[in-house]
Design a protein around this motif. Structure first.
Motif, PDB file in Angstrom:
ATOM      1  N   UNK A 167       0.882  -1.190   0.019  1.00 12.68           N
ATOM      2  CA  UNK A 167       0.104   0.024  -0.027  1.00 12.68           C
ATOM      3  C   UNK A 167       0.911   1.242  -0.183  1.00 12.68           C
ATOM      4  N   UNK A 168       0.560   2.230  -0.915  1.00 11.33           N
ATOM      5  CA  UNK A 168       1.303   3.397  -1.006  1.00 11.33           C
ATOM      6  C   UNK A 168       0.773   4.330   0.165  1.00 11.33           C
ATOM      7  N   UNK A 169       1.883   4.910   0.663  1.00  8.28           N
ATOM      8  CA  UNK A 169       1.816   5.933   1.843  1.00  8.28           C
ATOM      9  C   UNK A 169       1.190   7.276   1.333  1.00  8.28           C
ATOM     10  N   UNK A 170       0.146   7.922   1.894  1.00 10.10           N
ATOM     11  CA  UNK A 170      -0.285   9.329   1.595  1.00 10.10           C
ATOM     12  C   UNK A 170       0.378  10.386   2.312  1.00 10.10           C
ATOM     13  N   UNK A 171       0.652  11.387   1.642  1.00 10.35           N
ATOM     14  CA  UNK A 171       1.521  12.469   2.322  1.00 10.35           C
ATOM     15  C   UNK A 171       0.540  13.534   2.704  1.00 10.35           C
ATOM     16  N   UNK A 172       0.765  14.305   3.591  1.00  7.29           N
ATOM     17  CA  UNK A 172      -0.198  15.444   4.008  1.00  7.29           C
ATOM     18  C   UNK A 172       0.294  16.564   3.326  1.00  7.29           C
ATOM     19  N   UNK A 173      -0.531  17.386   3.209  1.00  4.22           N
ATOM     20  CA  UNK A 173      -0.415  18.799   2.502  1.00  4.22           C
ATOM     21  C   UNK A 173       1.073  19.444   2.858  1.00  4.22           C
ATOM     22  N   UNK A 174       1.094  19.520   4.583  1.00  7.89           N
ATOM     23  CA  UNK A 174       2.478  20.391   4.459  1.00  7.89           C
ATOM     24  C   UNK A 174       3.892  19.507   4.081  1.00  7.89           C
ATOM     25  N   UNK A 175       3.708  18.026   4.045  1.00 11.86           N
ATOM     26  CA  UNK A 175       4.707  17.177   3.418  1.00 11.86           C
ATOM     27  C   UNK A 175       4.817  17.475   2.112  1.00 11.86           C
ATOM     28  N   UNK A 176       3.820  17.653   1.395  1.00 10.10           N
ATOM     29  CA  UNK A 176       3.794  17.770   0.070  1.00 10.10           C
ATOM     30  C   UNK A 176       4.393  19.234  -0.306  1.00 10.10           C
ATOM     31  N   UNK A 177       3.904  20.282   0.359  1.00 11.37           N
ATOM     32  CA  UNK A 177       4.655  21.417   0.385  1.00 11.37           C
ATOM     33  C   UNK A 177       6.104  21.540   0.871  1.00 11.37           C
ATOM     34  N   UNK A 178       6.729  20.833   1.610  1.00 10.73           N
ATOM     35  CA  UNK A 178       7.884  20.623   1.800  1.00 10.73           C
ATOM     36  C   UNK A 178       8.624  20.062   0.837  1.00 10.73           C
ATOM     37  N   UNK A 179       8.240  18.731   0.006  1.00  5.53           N
ATOM     38  CA  UNK A 179       8.684  18.309  -1.058  1.00  5.53           C
ATOM     39  C   UNK A 179       8.745  19.405  -2.141  1.00  5.53           C
ATOM     40  N   UNK A 180       7.983  20.138  -2.328  1.00  2.00           N
ATOM     41  CA  UNK A 180       7.949  21.214  -3.089  1.00  2.00           C
ATOM     42  C   UNK A 180       9.172  22.321  -3.038  1.00  2.00           C
ATOM     43  N   UNK A 181       9.270  22.324  -1.587  1.00  2.00           N
ATOM     44  CA  UNK A 181      10.404  23.385  -1.195  1.00  2.00           C
ATOM     45  C   UNK A 181      11.510  22.819  -1.699  1.00  2.00           C
ATOM     46  N   UNK A 182      11.782  21.398  -1.308  1.00  4.89           N
ATOM     47  CA  UNK A 182      13.060  20.807  -1.856  1.00  4.89           C
ATOM     48  C   UNK A 182      13.251  20.869  -3.386  1.00  4.89           C
ATOM     49  N   UNK A 183      12.146  20.520  -4.013  1.00  2.00           N
ATOM     50  CA  UNK A 183      12.366  20.951  -5.434  1.00  2.00           C
ATOM     51  C   UNK A 183      12.725  22.400  -5.907  1.00  2.00           C
ATOM     52  N   UNK A 184      12.004  23.392  -5.225  1.00  2.00           N
ATOM     53  CA  UNK A 184      12.454  24.743  -5.675  1.00  2.00           C
ATOM     54  C   UNK A 184      13.818  24.936  -5.118  1.00  2.00           C
ATOM     55  N   UNK A 185      14.249  24.556  -3.992  1.00  2.09           N
ATOM     56  CA  UNK A 185      15.921  24.681  -3.574  1.00  2.09           C
ATOM     57  C   UNK A 185      16.850  24.262  -4.524  1.00  2.09           C
ATOM     58  N   UNK A 186      16.390  23.001  -5.185  1.00  2.00           N
ATOM     59  CA  UNK A 186      17.307  22.263  -6.054  1.00  2.00           C
ATOM     60  C   UNK A 186      17.410  23.161  -7.526  1.00  2.00           C
ATOM     61  N   UNK A 187      16.234  23.534  -8.012  1.00  2.00           N
ATOM     62  CA  UNK A 187      16.227  24.343  -9.117  1.00  2.00           C
ATOM     63  C   UNK A 187      16.628  25.791  -8.838  1.00  2.00           C
ATOM     64  N   UNK A 188      16.508  26.267  -7.781  1.00  4.13           N
ATOM     65  CA  UNK A 188      16.977  27.495  -7.446  1.00  4.13           C
ATOM     66  C   UNK A 188      18.678  27.468  -7.550  1.00  4.13           C
ATOM     67  N   UNK A 189      19.174  26.489  -7.056  1.00  7.06           N
ATOM     68  CA  UNK A 189      20.567  26.383  -6.933  1.00  7.06           C
ATOM     69  C   UNK A 189      21.408  26.322  -8.479  1.00  7.06           C
ATOM     70  N   UNK A 190      20.462  25.708  -9.377  1.00  4.91           N
ATOM     71  CA  UNK A 190      21.023  25.787 -10.882  1.00  4.91           C
ATOM     72  C   UNK A 190      20.733  26.844 -11.700  1.00  4.91           C
ATOM     73  N   UNK A 191      19.480  27.513 -11.257  1.00  4.24           N
ATOM     74  CA  UNK A 191      18.843  28.261 -12.307  1.00  4.24           C
ATOM     75  C   UNK A 191      19.905  29.478 -12.685  1.00  4.24           C
ATOM     76  N   UNK A 192      20.686  30.081 -11.594  1.00  7.22           N
ATOM     77  CA  UNK A 192      21.585  31.044 -12.261  1.00  7.22           C
ATOM     78  C   UNK A 192      22.466  30.559 -13.408  1.00  7.22           C
ATOM     79  N   UNK A 193      23.054  29.488 -13.315  1.00  4.92           N
ATOM     80  CA  UNK A 193      23.746  28.810 -14.406  1.00  4.92           C
ATOM     81  C   UNK A 193      23.221  28.744 -15.686  1.00  4.92           C
ATOM     82  N   UNK A 194      21.609  28.423 -15.399  1.00  6.24           N
ATOM     83  CA  UNK A 194      20.843  28.193 -16.671  1.00  6.24           C
ATOM     84  C   UNK A 194      20.690  29.433 -17.684  1.00  6.24           C
ATOM     85  N   UNK A 195      20.129  30.565 -16.803  1.00  2.00           N
ATOM     86  CA  UNK A 195      19.911  31.663 -17.269  1.00  2.00           C
ATOM     87  C   UNK A 195      21.025  32.285 -17.640  1.00  2.00           C
TER      88      UNK A 195
END
Length: 133
Positions: free
Chosen positions: A1-29
């Motif tokens: 059974x797949x575990x469900x994530x809460x809304x704060x957990x999903x937003x925290x995951x979004x934060x990780x993705x944003x941090x990863x993207x923001x780390x490389x964004x200046x090099x891309x731009x």
């Protein structure tokens, strides 16, 4: 059974993705000369509540918190939520903390209202920052 994530957990995951993207964004731009324009501001001249979040995230991940807050203070909320939820998800994954309990309808409603208030405050700040109010 797949575990469900809460809304704060999903937003925290979004934060990780944003941090990863923001780390490389200046090099891309810098290499491509690309940026991400705000569609609302581009079409109407009016900034959205989230204008400046890309800049704020880049500044924060590159160790410039004051510049980050100047671009859009909402990034601080996402950063705090990420810092809290990532360890929590890891502890839950290891079985050391129980899964989240679903929120009651009244709690969900209060959170929705708080999120709307935060978005309204962010929009008011952006309108002021761009000299429209």
């Amino acid at each position: 059974m797949r575990r469900q994530y809460s809304v704060p957990e999903r937003l925290g995951g979004l934060g990780v993705a944003v941090a990863a993207a923001a780390t490389v964004w200046p090099a891309v731009t810098a290499g491509a000369g690309l940026g991400v324009p705000c569609p609302l501001r581009w079409a109407t001249g009016i900034p959205c509540p989230f204008c400046g979040l890309t800049t704020a995230a880049v500044e924060l991940t590159h160790g410039r918190p004051l510049a980050s807050l100047g671009a859009n203070p909402a990034v601080l909320g996402l950063a705090i939520l990420t810092a809290v939820t990532v360890p929590l998800v890891l502890l839950r994954w290891l079985g050391l903390v129980s899964p989240p309990v679903p929120w009651s309808a009244s709690t969900r409603r209060r959170i929705e209202l708080a999120a709307l208030a935060a978005a309204a405050a962010s929009w008011a700040l952006q309108l002021h920052r761009f000299g429209l109010v």
